[in-house]
Structure formats: C-alpha cells, structure tokens
Write a protein that holds these residues in place. Structure first.
Motif, PDB file in Angstrom:
ATOM      1  N   LEU A   1     -12.287  11.641  -8.369  1.00 16.39           N
ATOM      2  CA  LEU A   1     -13.561  12.339  -8.510  1.00 16.39           C
ATOM      3  C   LEU A   1     -13.741  13.355  -7.391  1.00 16.39           C
ATOM      4  CD1 LEU A   1     -15.736   9.181  -9.279  1.00 16.39           C
ATOM      5  CD2 LEU A   1     -14.939  10.882 -10.944  1.00 16.39           C
ATOM      6  N   PRO A   2     -14.332  14.529  -7.693  1.00 20.55           N
ATOM      7  CA  PRO A   2     -14.559  15.535  -6.644  1.00 20.55           C
ATOM      8  C   PRO A   2     -15.374  14.964  -5.492  1.00 20.55           C
ATOM      9  CG  PRO A   2     -14.919  16.485  -8.805  1.00 20.55           C
ATOM     10  CD  PRO A   2     -14.746  15.006  -9.026  1.00 20.55           C
ATOM     11  N   PHE A   3     -14.900  15.188  -4.270  1.00 20.33           N
ATOM     12  CA  PHE A   3     -15.484  14.545  -3.087  1.00 20.33           C
ATOM     13  C   PHE A   3     -15.772  15.616  -2.041  1.00 20.33           C
ATOM     14  CE2 PHE A   3     -14.772  12.193   0.986  1.00 20.33           C
ATOM     15  CZ  PHE A   3     -15.877  11.355   0.894  1.00 20.33           C
TER      16      PHE A   3
ATOM     17  N   PRO B   1      -7.335   4.751  -9.512  1.00 22.55           N
ATOM     18  CA  PRO B   1      -7.644   3.342  -9.736  1.00 22.55           C
ATOM     19  C   PRO B   1      -8.970   3.158 -10.481  1.00 22.55           C
ATOM     20  CG  PRO B   1      -6.998   3.724  -7.454  1.00 22.55           C
ATOM     21  CD  PRO B   1      -7.208   5.069  -8.084  1.00 22.55           C
ATOM     22  N   TRP B   2      -9.061   2.067 -11.224  1.00 17.44           N
ATOM     23  CA  TRP B   2     -10.350   1.632 -11.746  1.00 17.44           C
ATOM     24  C   TRP B   2     -11.112   0.915 -10.640  1.00 17.44           C
ATOM     25  CZ3 TRP B   2      -6.712  -0.485 -15.857  1.00 17.44           C
ATOM     26  CH2 TRP B   2      -6.636   0.396 -16.950  1.00 17.44           C
TER      27      TRP B   2
ATOM     28  N   LYS C   1     -22.472   4.857  -3.276  1.00 16.70           N
ATOM     29  CA  LYS C   1     -23.145   6.155  -3.323  1.00 16.70           C
ATOM     30  C   LYS C   1     -22.126   7.291  -3.255  1.00 16.70           C
ATOM     31  CE  LYS C   1     -27.071   8.691  -1.421  1.00 16.70           C
ATOM     32  NZ  LYS C   1     -26.448  10.002  -1.604  1.00 16.70           N
ATOM     33  N   GLU C   2     -21.078   7.116  -2.465  1.00 13.75           N
ATOM     34  CA  GLU C   2     -20.025   8.136  -2.419  1.00 13.75           C
ATOM     35  C   GLU C   2     -19.449   8.390  -3.806  1.00 13.75           C
ATOM     36  OE1 GLU C   2     -18.192   7.429   2.088  1.00 13.75           O
ATOM     37  OE2 GLU C   2     -17.016   6.959   0.310  1.00 13.75           O
ATOM     38  N   LEU C   3     -19.117   7.330  -4.502  1.00 17.08           N
ATOM     39  CA  LEU C   3     -18.516   7.490  -5.827  1.00 17.08           C
ATOM     40  C   LEU C   3     -19.516   8.002  -6.849  1.00 17.08           C
ATOM     41  CD1 LEU C   3     -16.158   4.382  -6.094  1.00 17.08           C
ATOM     42  CD2 LEU C   3     -15.556   6.756  -5.617  1.00 17.08           C
TER      43      LEU C   3
ATOM     44  N   ASP D   1     -21.255  12.814 -10.241  1.00 13.71           N
ATOM     45  CA  ASP D   1     -22.107  13.899 -10.735  1.00 13.71           C
ATOM     46  C   ASP D   1     -21.334  15.188 -10.938  1.00 13.71           C
ATOM     47  OD1 ASP D   1     -24.311  12.244 -10.749  1.00 13.71           O
ATOM     48  OD2 ASP D   1     -24.985  12.844  -8.747  1.00 13.71           O
ATOM     49  N   PHE D   2     -20.240  15.355 -10.198  1.00 12.69           N
ATOM     50  CA  PHE D   2     -19.416  16.561 -10.348  1.00 12.69           C
ATOM     51  C   PHE D   2     -18.472  16.464 -11.543  1.00 12.69           C
ATOM     52  CE2 PHE D   2     -20.677  16.807  -5.925  1.00 12.69           C
ATOM     53  CZ  PHE D   2     -20.881  18.169  -5.723  1.00 12.69           C
ATOM     54  N   SER D   3     -18.145  15.243 -11.962  1.00 11.69           N
ATOM     55  CA  SER D   3     -17.200  15.063 -13.081  1.00 11.69           C
ATOM     56  C   SER D   3     -17.567  13.798 -13.851  1.00 11.69           C
ATOM     57  CB  SER D   3     -15.768  14.983 -12.543  1.00 11.69           C
ATOM     58  OG  SER D   3     -14.850  14.915 -13.600  1.00 11.69           O
ATOM     59  N   PRO D   4     -18.644  13.846 -14.648  1.00 13.11           N
ATOM     60  CA  PRO D   4     -19.100  12.646 -15.370  1.00 13.11           C
ATOM     61  C   PRO D   4     -18.046  12.080 -16.318  1.00 13.11           C
ATOM     62  CG  PRO D   4     -20.776  14.374 -15.398  1.00 13.11           C
ATOM     63  CD  PRO D   4     -19.531  14.993 -14.866  1.00 13.11           C
ATOM     64  N   ASP D   5     -17.271  12.930 -16.966  1.00  8.45           N
ATOM     65  CA  ASP D   5     -16.270  12.438 -17.912  1.00  8.45           C
ATOM     66  C   ASP D   5     -15.221  11.586 -17.212  1.00  8.45           C
ATOM     67  OD1 ASP D   5     -17.548  13.699 -19.986  1.00  8.45           O
ATOM     68  OD2 ASP D   5     -16.286  15.498 -19.902  1.00  8.45           O
ATOM     69  N   THR D   6     -14.737  12.061 -16.076  1.00  8.32           N
ATOM     70  CA  THR D   6     -13.757  11.278 -15.321  1.00  8.32           C
ATOM     71  C   THR D   6     -14.373   9.981 -14.823  1.00  8.32           C
ATOM     72  OG1 THR D   6     -12.666  13.316 -14.601  1.00  8.32           O
ATOM     73  CG2 THR D   6     -12.167  11.324 -13.363  1.00  8.32           C
ATOM     74  N   ALA D   7     -15.617  10.051 -14.376  1.00  6.31           N
ATOM     75  CA  ALA D   7     -16.288   8.854 -13.859  1.00  6.31           C
ATOM     76  C   ALA D   7     -16.372   7.757 -14.909  1.00  6.31           C
ATOM     77  CB  ALA D   7     -17.685   9.219 -13.363  1.00  6.31           C
ATOM     78  N   ARG D   8     -16.594   8.124 -16.165  1.00  2.00           N
ATOM     79  CA  ARG D   8     -16.689   7.114 -17.221  1.00  2.00           C
ATOM     80  C   ARG D   8     -15.367   6.363 -17.406  1.00  2.00           C
ATOM     81  NH1 ARG D   8     -20.364  10.864 -19.621  1.00  2.00           N
ATOM     82  NH2 ARG D   8     -18.651  12.066 -20.556  1.00  2.00           N
ATOM     83  N   HIS D   9     -14.264   6.981 -17.012  1.00  2.00           N
ATOM     84  CA  HIS D   9     -12.962   6.341 -17.191  1.00  2.00           C
ATOM     85  C   HIS D   9     -12.515   5.543 -15.959  1.00  2.00           C
ATOM     86  CE1 HIS D   9     -12.759   9.449 -20.389  1.00  2.00           C
ATOM     87  NE2 HIS D   9     -12.018   8.542 -21.006  1.00  2.00           N
TER      88      HIS D   9
END
Length: 530
Positions: free
Chosen positions: A68-70, A437-438, A456-458, A463-471
């Motif tokens: 995820l974008p950090f 990783p999951w 909170k970091e994750l 918020d920058f990549s919701p699609d990736t976050a769902r996976h």
C-alpha cells in the motif's frame, strides 16, 4: 613569492589529507558494529522493507508498505537503502547505511566548520565527542530517517553560517549559501519540511542576536531556492500526480497536525528531551558540566566590546542557539520521539569541545587542565558505545523478535505470508515472497479507533489504494477461509492464541519455527484440514 605559494599549497594539501584520513577513520568506527544486530521492529523493519520493495518493484516515487502507498516519510532513506541493497546485497547493516551516512556527514561538518573558525584540536575533539556519544552512535546503527535528517540539517546549518561570515568579509559567499539550499533540499527528502525549518530557525535567531540586519536577505539569493526546488520538487510533483490526495496527507496531516495536535503517539512532558540528552550522552554531559564549572571558577573578567565579534565568538553563539532552538522546537509538541532531537547533538559536541579547550588554555593556577582527561573520557565513551552496540546485538534482542532466523526457511516462488493480529514489519525482509503479505485483524474496529499505531498506518495507506487494501487487509472471520482456498503455500506468522482464533485449520499443526511466544507455520494447499 613562489615559495610562499608552494608552502600554502602544501599546507592545504596536508589539511585535505588529514581530513580524508579522519573521514575514513570515522566511517570505519560507524561500520564496525553495524552487522551484529538483526532489524528491530517497528522502525527498522518498516523502513528497510519499504526500501526493499522500492528496489524490487522499480517504483522510485511511491513508497509501499505491505503493498500500500506509504507517505509517512519522503524517499531519501529508501533511495539510499535500495541503492545499498543493489551494491552490497540485502543485509541488515546495509539498511543502516543511510543512518551511518547521516552521522558521518554530521561529524565531518563539525570537523570542517570548527577547524575553519577555531583550531584543529577543537575541531577534531568535537567530531570525536559526537561520534562517541552513545545517543549519536546507537542512532547511527538504527535504520530510520532521524540520523539522516540530522546529517542534512548539520550540513545546511553550517553552510549558512559560513556564507554569512564570508559575505561580511566581502568574499565569495554565493557558493556556500547555495550549498545550504542543496542540503535543505536533501533534508526535505530525508524527513520533510523540518529539513528547511530547523536550519532557518537557528540561522534567523542567531542573526537577530548578532544584529546582522543587512545579511538577512542572504537566503533570498535565487540559486538557493532553485537548488531546493530542483532537489525536492520533482518527487513531490510526481507523488501528487500519481496520488491526488498526497499534498494534503503529507503536508497537513504528517507535518502540521502531527506537530500541533495531541492525538499522535508517545506523549511526553516538556522536559523529556533534557533528560534524554543528559542520560544518553553520558559520559560527555558530565564532562561538559565539570569543565564548564571549572571554567566559571577561573573565567577572566569580561570586557565590553564595541567591535563586531570574531569568527570564533560568532560560532560559539551560533552553536548555543542551535542547541537551544532544536531542543525547544521539539519540546513544544506533546508527541515526542527520542530520535527527533538528534540534530542537537552536533552543537552539544562542539560546545563540550570548546569549553574543554578554553579551560585548557585559560590562565590561573587553579585551572584543572583536561589535556590528560580528554583521552580518558574518549576511551570510556568509546568502550561504552561498543559495549552497548554488542550488548544490544547479543542479549538485547528477544527471541520473539529474531526475524533473522526466518532466512533459513525453505521459501519457494509463489509462496505468500499471512500475519495474524499484528503487522510484523521485519518479516518480509527475511521471508520474502512475490506478493504483499495478508494482515489479519479486526479492521472495522480499527477504523473507529484513534490510536496512532500500525493499524492506522495501514488504514491511512489504504485510502490511497482501496482496491489493493481489500486484498491484503483481511478481517478475522475471513482468514481461515482465505487460507483454506489458497492455491499456493502460505507462511502463517503469529501468536499461538491468535492462530487458534483466526485460523483453526492450523490446530494441531507443528510450527516450522518457534520464536518465543510467536511461531511460523507452513500451510500447503493439499492439506485436508478445512
């Protein structure tokens, strides 16, 4: 005339050779114990893995944490660490090279600056004192942005001072003030706006003290800001182009809100950094207090001065302002992290060296000369630094944090990692797989929490990549199903209790590796336990 020129060239060459020799010795001192300790969570694991991901994906604009974008921090550390991985391989000591570079820059800045306006003895003493402060030395062995920022701030602040002094003498100051802009730009890439704010604050207060009104316009010299924009601007522009919410998150949330609000981590009282410096810089703080006391007892009577201060006096004032301004600046916010105050250690080292030198050359029979004491204190400080570095490496790492043992596991292409109830930052550094990783947790509850932690970091990154976050961010109730339907091997990392709750299919399975209260299991898709 020719012989005088030849002599001048020989003296300059001798000073240059001495500086090179001192620089090589300092670099060796910083490197000698950097390999002993595995990466520590959270900071070292977090930043080392982000840099490794940057190298492997080739995306040099957007740092990624767990896919995820950090954007908590700018990319200079990641760029340097990734370059180190490419040159020397993926090792923990390589992840610490940017911090060592920052400490080396700070020590060399002290050496060059103090030699220019005081004397060689004070300059060398200041650099050695800095590098044998346990606070500075251990920070140089720690993979994060704080010491890298300190090195950039030291170089920028020193160049601004030299430019100011040179301009009063009518010499070529333009190169020095432009160099300050270069290091300010690098400071921004190291940790954001603080790389510009701290040097500017120190320089401005000192200018007011010395009433250098005509020179207040020096930073307006156009090449200064061209240098800042040329170095810092492209990354910020490309990051905003790729992520439209970048400017608000990076500048407002991570700069102004983190400085002014109280909801971020590690709240501490106003005197926190005074205690940290006093204890973490031993034995040098005691030596400095002792020498200051002896000097005060035998100080000459001050005479009023009408002429402008000389370079040495101005540098003494500058260092006093530097030390006080940095400590005060970071003492105002509620959130206080130990490493924030590292830019104050260089002026502290200089002031300790100066007060020792002043006491040495002072007049009066009652003065205790520190000439024989200084090498003794240097030896004690160096031994203390080495003992702490080795001690933390051998005994200071608990079994549950020995992620370096993961490197012995038989990872195959296509494997994946699942972390249960915790983001184990250092795991992907030693147990690398092709995919992010999951991370399994109660994410809906985490969204309602205001705690400033790994969740909170994750979630901010999501918020920058919701699609990736769902996976990659899995809820507890989904973990066992994802594990049972996986078509590839999965390395499951977590506490035994978390494994029983989130992945009951692992019940009865023997871990491949046990690390204290944590364990690592290997799930294979052919297992019939679902």
């Amino acid at each position: 005339m020719r012989s005088a020129i030849t002599l001048g060239v020989q003296v300059s060459r001798s000073k240059f050779n001495d500086t090179l020799a001192y620089g090589a010795a300092m670099a060796l001192w910083l490197l000698v114990f950097a390999w002993i300790r595995p990466l520590s969570d959270p900071d070292e694991g977090r930043y080392a893995v982000v840099a490794l991901d940057m190298l492997r994906t080739g995306n040099w604009v957007t740092p990624h944490l767990n896919g995820l974008p950090f954007f908590h921090k700018p990319p200079l550390y990641y760029w340097l660490a990734a370059g180190g991985y490419e040159l020397f391989g993926v090792h923990a000591w390589v992840a610490r090279l940017p911090s060592m570079l920052g400490a080396w820059m700070a020590s060399m800045t002290l050496l060059v600056l103090a030699r220019r306006y005081t004397n060689a003895s004070t300059a060398l003493s200041a650099a050695i004192i800095f590098l044998t402060m346990p606070f500075a030395y251990l920070a140089s062995q720690y993979a994060n942005m704080d010491m890298l920022l300190a090195g950039c701030v030291c170089a920028c602040t020193a160049c601004a001072f030299i430019a100011t002094m040179e301009s009063r003498l009518g010499k070529h100051w333009q190169a020095w003030i432009t160099a300050a802009g270069v290091f300010a730009g690098l400071g921004f890439l190291a940790k954001g706006l603080i790389g510009l704010v701290l040097p500017g604050l120190v320089w401005f207060i000192w200018m007011l003290w010395e009433r250098r009104w005509k020179q207040l316009a020096l930073p307006l010299y156009p090449p200064v800001w061209l240098a800042v924009l040329a170095i810092a601007g492209p990354w910020a522009w490309f990051a905003q182009k790729q992520h439209p919410q970048f400017f608000h998150y990076f500048f407002i949330t991570q700069h102004f809100q983190r400085y002014t609000e109280t909801g971020f981590n590690n709240p501490q009282p106003w005197w926190f950094y005074l205690g940290v410096i006093a204890l973490a810089c031993l034995p040098w703080t005691l030596f400095g207090i002792y020498m200051l006391f002896r000097w005060w007892q035998t100080r000459p009577v001050a005479k009023p001065q009408s002429a402008p201060p000389d370079g040495q006096t101005s540098l003494d004032r500058y260092m006093c302002v530097w030390l006080i301004a940095v400590v005060a600046f970071f003492s105002f916010p509620s959130s206080k992290i130990v490493g924030y105050v590292l830019p104050a250690l260089a002026p502290l080292a200089y002031l300790i060296a100066r007060i020792g030198h002043v006491s040495l050359i002072g007049s009066g029979a009652k003065i205790v000369r520190p000439k024989s004491k200084l090498p003794l204190v240097i030896g004690v400080a160096a031994i203390l630094c080495a003992t702490l570095a080795v001690g933390f490496g051998i005994k200071g790492v608990p079994q549950k944090a020995r992620w370096d043992r993961l490197a012995a596991l038989p990872v195959q292409p296509g494997d994946r990692v699942m972390m249960l109830g915790q983001l184990y930052y250092g795991v992907p550094f030693y147990l690398h797989t092709d995919k992010a990783p999951w991370v399994v947790d109660a994410w809906q509850a985490a969204k309602a929490s205001k705690s400033d932690n790994w969740r909170k970091e994750l979630l901010d990154a999501a918020d920058f990549s919701p699609d990736t976050a769902r996976h990659v961010l899995l809820d507890k109730q989904d973990a066992n199903h994802v594990l049972c339907t996986a078509k590839h091997r999965v390395w499951v990392v977590g506490e035994l209790k978390a494994a029983n709750q989130m992945t009951p299919s692992l019940s009865g399975s023997k871990p491949m590796l046990e690390l204290g209260s944590r364990a690592v299991w290997l799930w294979t898709p052919d297992r019939d336990q679902c």
